[in-house]
Design a protein around this motif. Structure first.
Motif, PDB file in Angstrom:
ATOM      1  N   GLY A   1      -9.353  -1.716  10.864  1.00  0.00           N
ATOM      2  CA  GLY A   1      -7.988  -2.021  10.435  1.00  0.00           C
ATOM      3  C   GLY A   1      -7.177  -2.638  11.546  1.00  0.00           C
ATOM      4  O   GLY A   1      -7.446  -2.418  12.739  1.00  0.00           O
TER       5      GLY A   1
ATOM      6  N   GLY B   1      -5.339   3.225   6.280  1.00  0.00           N
ATOM      7  CA  GLY B   1      -4.740   1.906   6.412  1.00  0.00           C
ATOM      8  C   GLY B   1      -3.678   1.714   7.463  1.00  0.00           C
ATOM      9  O   GLY B   1      -3.244   0.585   7.699  1.00  0.00           O
TER      10      GLY B   1
ATOM     11  N   SER C   1       0.819  -1.210   0.000  1.00  0.00           N
ATOM     12  CA  SER C   1       0.000   0.000   0.000  1.00  0.00           C
ATOM     13  C   SER C   1       0.853   1.260   0.000  1.00  0.00           C
ATOM     14  O   SER C   1       1.664   1.480   0.907  1.00  0.00           O
ATOM     15  CB  SER C   1      -0.917   0.005   1.232  1.00  0.00           C
ATOM     16  OG  SER C   1      -1.457   1.285   1.446  1.00  0.00           O
TER      17      SER C   1
ATOM     18  N   GLN D   1      -7.165  -4.303   6.356  1.00  0.00           N
ATOM     19  CA  GLN D   1      -8.323  -3.451   6.592  1.00  0.00           C
ATOM     20  C   GLN D   1      -9.536  -3.969   5.834  1.00  0.00           C
ATOM     21  O   GLN D   1      -9.409  -4.495   4.718  1.00  0.00           O
ATOM     22  CB  GLN D   1      -8.031  -2.014   6.157  1.00  0.00           C
ATOM     23  CG  GLN D   1      -9.138  -1.019   6.487  1.00  0.00           C
ATOM     24  CD  GLN D   1      -8.804   0.369   5.984  1.00  0.00           C
ATOM     25  OE1 GLN D   1      -8.713   0.597   4.794  1.00  0.00           O
ATOM     26  NE2 GLN D   1      -8.607   1.303   6.907  1.00  0.00           N
TER      27      GLN D   1
END
Length: 231
Positions: free
Chosen positions: A147, A217, A16, A113
């Protein structure tokens, strides 16, 4: 925030870009590793249990990858990595044995998440049609992100994790905004197709009960707390 990693090293186990940016904003230097797991094969009753199980599976996969990798050239100084393409190019891959021998501990951060909407767990949309429907559902209503953050000390084996929940309330989202987000494809890469930091959607976010970094996140305060506890 000024953070020092002089006493330990960090691996962020995530592909990510948002999580990389958040960890960099916290002042940390780190390297990147990604986990290849079948997320759909892991199912749990509650969203909190699911995101923790997925974070643990990612950590285990990365540790397994480290154990099967040997005689790789070490990167002497860790570098803050933001772009995915450069991350893979200079990825630091060390056998776990090397981490055990290091004077400095290495902390592995993994996370996951999901979005919860009307009691139903939502993961990444499988296609644009699903992403479009997700966004239409949120219009004028609310959803929650759940998350997890898990920190594993590769030197000692100590592992600690926790989850964080944020409630997001939306105003009515115009169809043209939904179409713009879907066409960009960005909603396919996030849990529940939910993204609040995008300039197009931001004006239609009514209220966030929690922190934006958690929605993106990686909750900063929880991550900071777990890093300290893992040392």
């Amino acid at each position: 925030m000024e953070a020092s990693t002089s006493s330990y090293k960090i691996i962020l186990g995530s592909s990510s870009v948002a999580r990389r940016k958040i960890l960099a904003e916290m002042g940390y230097q780190f390297t990147i590793m990604t986990a290849d797991i079948d997320e759909k094969s892991i199912r749990k009753e509650t969203p909190e249990e699911l995101v923790m199980a997925l974070a643990e599976a990612k950590a285990n996969a990365i540790i397994s990858k480290l154990q099967s990798t040997s005689n790789q050239e070490r990167v002497v100084e860790p570098t803050v990595l933001i772009a995915a393409d450069t991350a893979e190019a200079i990825l630091q891959r060390l056998p776990v044995d090397d981490y055990l021998k290091d004077a400095e501990p290495t902390l592995l951060i993994t996370s996951d998440q999901v979005v919860v909407y009307e009691g139903v767990i939502r993961e990444k949309p499988t296609n644009k049609e699903e992403a479009r429907q997700f966004l239409k559902d949120y219009s004028g209503r609310h959803a929650a992100t759940v998350g997890s953050v898990l920190v594993t000390n590769l030197k000692t084996g100590f592992r600690k994790g926790d989850s964080d929940r944020v409630e997001i309330y939306f105003n009515e989202i115009p169809d043209e905004i939904i179409e713009k987000l879907v066409d960009e494809g960005i909603t396919l890469n996030v849990a529940g197709g939910l993204i609040i930091e995008h300039p197009s959607i931001l004006p239609f976010v009514k209220e966030v009960v929690g922190t934006t970094d958690s929605v993106m996140g990686l909750p900063k305060s929880l991550t900071e707390k777990l890093l300290k506890e893992a040392l």
